[in-house]
Design an enzyme around this catalytic site. Structure first.
Site, mmCIF file in Angstrom:
data_model
loop_
_atom_site.group_PDB
_atom_site.id
_atom_site.type_symbol
_atom_site.label_atom_id
_atom_site.label_comp_id
_atom_site.label_asym_id
_atom_site.label_seq_id
_atom_site.Cartn_x
_atom_site.Cartn_y
_atom_site.Cartn_z
ATOM 1 N N GLU A 81 0.816 -1.196 0.000
ATOM 2 C CA GLU A 81 0.000 0.000 0.000
ATOM 3 C C GLU A 81 0.854 1.252 0.000
ATOM 4 O O GLU A 81 1.914 1.295 0.617
ATOM 5 C CB GLU A 81 -0.904 -0.012 1.227
ATOM 6 C CG GLU A 81 -2.006 -1.017 1.038
ATOM 7 C CD GLU A 81 -2.637 -1.441 2.344
ATOM 8 O OE1 GLU A 81 -3.845 -1.667 2.349
ATOM 9 O OE2 GLU A 81 -1.931 -1.537 3.340
ATOM 10 N N CYS A 113 5.188 -5.125 16.190
ATOM 11 C CA CYS A 113 4.789 -4.162 17.223
ATOM 12 C C CYS A 113 3.334 -4.463 17.593
ATOM 13 O O CYS A 113 2.483 -4.655 16.715
ATOM 14 C CB CYS A 113 4.911 -2.731 16.692
ATOM 15 S SG CYS A 113 6.608 -2.275 16.295
ATOM 16 N N CYS A 116 0.371 -2.439 16.047
ATOM 17 C CA CYS A 116 0.375 -2.153 14.604
ATOM 18 C C CYS A 116 -0.276 -3.271 13.806
ATOM 19 O O CYS A 116 0.014 -4.447 14.020
ATOM 20 C CB CYS A 116 1.815 -1.942 14.125
ATOM 21 S SG CYS A 116 1.956 -1.667 12.349
ATOM 22 N N GLY A 160 6.469 -2.217 6.571
ATOM 23 C CA GLY A 160 7.860 -2.658 6.583
ATOM 24 C C GLY A 160 8.795 -1.841 7.440
ATOM 25 O O GLY A 160 8.475 -0.740 7.892
ATOM 26 N N GLU A 161 9.980 -2.410 7.666
ATOM 27 C CA GLU A 161 11.017 -1.744 8.453
ATOM 28 C C GLU A 161 12.134 -1.340 7.483
ATOM 29 O O GLU A 161 12.908 -2.190 7.024
ATOM 30 C CB GLU A 161 11.515 -2.722 9.542
ATOM 31 C CG GLU A 161 12.739 -2.263 10.307
ATOM 32 C CD GLU A 161 12.732 -0.789 10.706
ATOM 33 O OE1 GLU A 161 11.752 -0.325 11.295
ATOM 34 O OE2 GLU A 161 13.729 -0.110 10.404
ATOM 35 N N SER A 190 11.286 6.434 8.875
ATOM 36 C CA SER A 190 10.878 6.060 10.235
ATOM 37 C C SER A 190 11.286 4.615 10.511
ATOM 38 O O SER A 190 11.053 3.721 9.700
ATOM 39 C CB SER A 190 9.363 6.212 10.354
ATOM 40 O OG SER A 190 8.919 5.711 11.588
ATOM 41 N N SER A 215 10.637 5.324 16.072
ATOM 42 C CA SER A 215 9.415 4.925 16.764
ATOM 43 C C SER A 215 9.806 4.559 18.180
ATOM 44 O O SER A 215 10.265 3.450 18.441
ATOM 45 C CB SER A 215 8.779 3.727 16.040
ATOM 46 O OG SER A 215 8.244 4.157 14.813
ATOM 47 N N LEU A 216 9.659 5.514 19.079
ATOM 48 C CA LEU A 216 10.116 5.305 20.462
ATOM 49 C C LEU A 216 9.024 4.614 21.283
ATOM 50 O O LEU A 216 9.230 3.538 21.821
ATOM 51 C CB LEU A 216 10.504 6.658 21.083
ATOM 52 C CG LEU A 216 10.999 6.606 22.520
ATOM 53 C CD1 LEU A 216 12.336 5.885 22.627
ATOM 54 C CD2 LEU A 216 11.111 8.017 23.109
ATOM 55 N N CYS A 342 -1.715 5.383 10.114
ATOM 56 C CA CYS A 342 -0.573 4.602 10.612
ATOM 57 C C CYS A 342 -1.016 3.315 11.281
ATOM 58 O O CYS A 342 -1.914 3.314 12.106
ATOM 59 C CB CYS A 342 0.189 5.394 11.655
ATOM 60 S SG CYS A 342 0.928 6.841 11.011
HETATM 61 N N1 SAH Z 1 8.768 0.154 10.741
HETATM 62 C C1 SAH Z 1 8.863 1.576 10.759
HETATM 63 C C2 SAH Z 1 7.928 2.285 9.794
HETATM 64 C C3 SAH Z 1 6.487 1.831 9.782
HETATM 65 S S1 SAH Z 1 5.461 2.320 11.106
HETATM 66 C C4 SAH Z 1 8.689 2.098 12.185
HETATM 67 O O1 SAH Z 1 8.471 1.300 13.073
HETATM 68 O O2 SAH Z 1 8.836 3.293 12.401
HETATM 69 C C5 SAH Z 1 5.188 4.019 10.912
HETATM 70 C C6 SAH Z 1 4.653 4.685 12.172
HETATM 71 O O3 SAH Z 1 3.313 4.296 12.450
HETATM 72 C C7 SAH Z 1 5.462 4.282 13.389
HETATM 73 O O4 SAH Z 1 5.761 5.344 14.241
HETATM 74 C C8 SAH Z 1 4.514 3.298 14.051
HETATM 75 O O5 SAH Z 1 4.865 3.081 15.336
HETATM 76 C C9 SAH Z 1 3.171 3.980 13.807
HETATM 77 N N2 SAH Z 1 2.011 3.120 14.078
HETATM 78 C C10 SAH Z 1 1.924 1.792 13.950
HETATM 79 N N3 SAH Z 1 0.717 1.352 14.361
HETATM 80 C C11 SAH Z 1 0.007 2.417 14.770
HETATM 81 C C12 SAH Z 1 -1.316 2.610 15.277
HETATM 82 N N4 SAH Z 1 -2.146 1.586 15.456
HETATM 83 N N5 SAH Z 1 -1.705 3.869 15.599
HETATM 84 C C13 SAH Z 1 -0.875 4.919 15.398
HETATM 85 N N6 SAH Z 1 0.381 4.806 14.909
HETATM 86 C C14 SAH Z 1 0.829 3.567 14.581
#
Ligand code: SAH
Length: 358
Positions: A81, A113, A116, A160-161, A190, A215-216, A342
């Site tokens: 996507e 995560c 996510c 993806g990462e 990110s 992504s902290l 996100c």
């Molecule tokens: N793998 C990378 C990029 C993809 S995630 C990363 O971890 O940064 C992109 C952003 O979306 C990240 O900050 C992630 O933590 C956030 N994200 C993932 N799931 C989410 C959710 N359910 N609500 C809000 N933000 C979310």
């Protein structure tokens, strides 16, 4: 798999690659045959190659805001996507809307995560350089055909990462930066934070100086480990050391480290979490803290263990951070009604499979 352009061009002289890449971003060109500067044999080789390596499988348009999600089919029929978010241009002279695209770096994601949606289906494969660039080309063409303008910003925050597809992301970024008007500061990568790859990035002079966001999601080791299985013990201390290397490499004041923080009700949004965030952030040099309201993934039929943090609490954090002297923003996600926000980037096909297997 269809012909990979970069492999086909590898034995050619550098200026040939240049000719092709320039044509790639010329919205008036739509086939390799039309690149008149290329020799006949090369055009012949590329004759059957589709101009874009991604095809639209489905397009979802938000009724609430100016967001569009394209479900793109790759040459092996896998789906990824890519999202287009339009914002009203609020400058006094009016002008056209501004566009940000959100692109994917992998098919699926292996980071798992807990909050996510993408992680639920697991990792399938890395995207090729061409597939990464083509998400940009796809939206560029889309905007040009509708006379809507150009891409102003790009975030690598889709599926993806990105640091686990390091070389392809790096090559794709270099191509996009070399052959389009978009600049390094308009691109954000990110990552959930992979120490070995962050070490590599901090000293890699060929990796473009795009904005870096981590992504902290928690500044407390145990909490972060509980919601992000990719968390490595001691990561927060490591981050403090890494930030020094990073700022040395990018001394410009414009270069801050982005910290993304999803506000999960009762999990990471209490007073001790805020205190821990401030303590950590104050050790990281120039940072920008982006608070993210949690997008509930149960709205897309996936079980969710999390609740949103109350709006007032997010506001309280935001003001407290600003009062304490930090740069902080709250990210209001666009495209929630089409599962493009996100963490909601999942395709319907994989979702059906997942539900069937549960
Ligand atoms: N793998 C990378 C990029 C993809 S995630 C990363 O971890 O940064 C992109 C952003 O979306 C990240 O900050 C992630 O933590 C956030 N994200 C993932 N799931 C989410 C959710 N359910 N609500 C809000 N933000 C979310």
């Amino acid at each position: 798999m269809s012909i990979d352009l970069l492999q086909t061009l590898a034995p050619e002289k550098k200026f040939r690659q240049d000719q092709v890449f320039r044509a790639w971003f010329d919205v008036n060109t739509d086939s390799y045959e039309k690149i008149s500067t290329l020799p006949k044999d090369l055009r012949e080789k590329l004759k059957d190659k589709p101009w874009l390596s991604v095809r639209v499988h489905a397009m979802h348009e938000s009724k609430r805001d100016n967001t569009k999600k394209a479900l793109l089919k790759l040459s092996d029929d896998r789906l990824v996507e890519a999202v287009l978010m339009g914002r009203k241009n609020l400058t006094r002279d009016g002008g056209r809307d501004r566009y940000t695209i959100c692109i994917s770096s992998q098919v699926g994601c292996g980071m798992k995560c807990a909050f996510c949606a993408t992680g639920k289906a697991g990792f399938t494969r890395n995207l090729t350089v061409e597939e990464i660039v083509d998400q940009f080309r796809f939206w560029q063409k889309f905007l040009a055909e509708r006379s809507l303008g150009e891409i102003d910003n790009m975030v690598i925050m889709g599926q993806g990462e990105p640091l686990l597809n390091y070389d392809n992301i790096k090559n794709a970024l270099n191509i996009i930066l070399n052959y389009t008007n978009i600049g390094q500061k308009q691109i954000t990568l990110s990552t959930c934070g992979i120490p070995v790859m962050m070490d590599k990035l901090a000293v890699d002079k060929d990796f473009p100086a795009v904005r870096f966001a981590l992504s902290l999601h928690s500044a407390i080791e145990q909490t972060r480990a509980a919601i992000m299985p990719s968390h490595q013990p001691g990561f927060l201390d490591y981050l403090v050391g890494w930030s020094k290397k990073y700022h040395q490499m990018h001394p410009s004041r414009a270069h801050y480290i982005g910290l993304e923080y999803i506000m999960l009700g009762g999990v990471n949004d209490g007073p001790k979490d805020l205190k821990a965030l401030m303590t950590l952030a104050s050790k990281l040099g120039k940072v920008k803290i982006n608070l993210i309201p949690y997008n509930n993934i149960s709205t897309i039929a996936l079980p969710s263990d999390f609740n949103e943090s109350p709006k007032e609490n997010i506001e309280h954090w935001h003001t407290s951070l600003i009062d304490a002297g930090f740069v902080s923003t709250v990210r209001y996600s666009q495209g929630q009604d089409i599962a493009a926000a996100c963490g909601q980037l999942r395709n319907a096909v994989e979702m059906k499979q997942l539900l069937a297997s549960n």
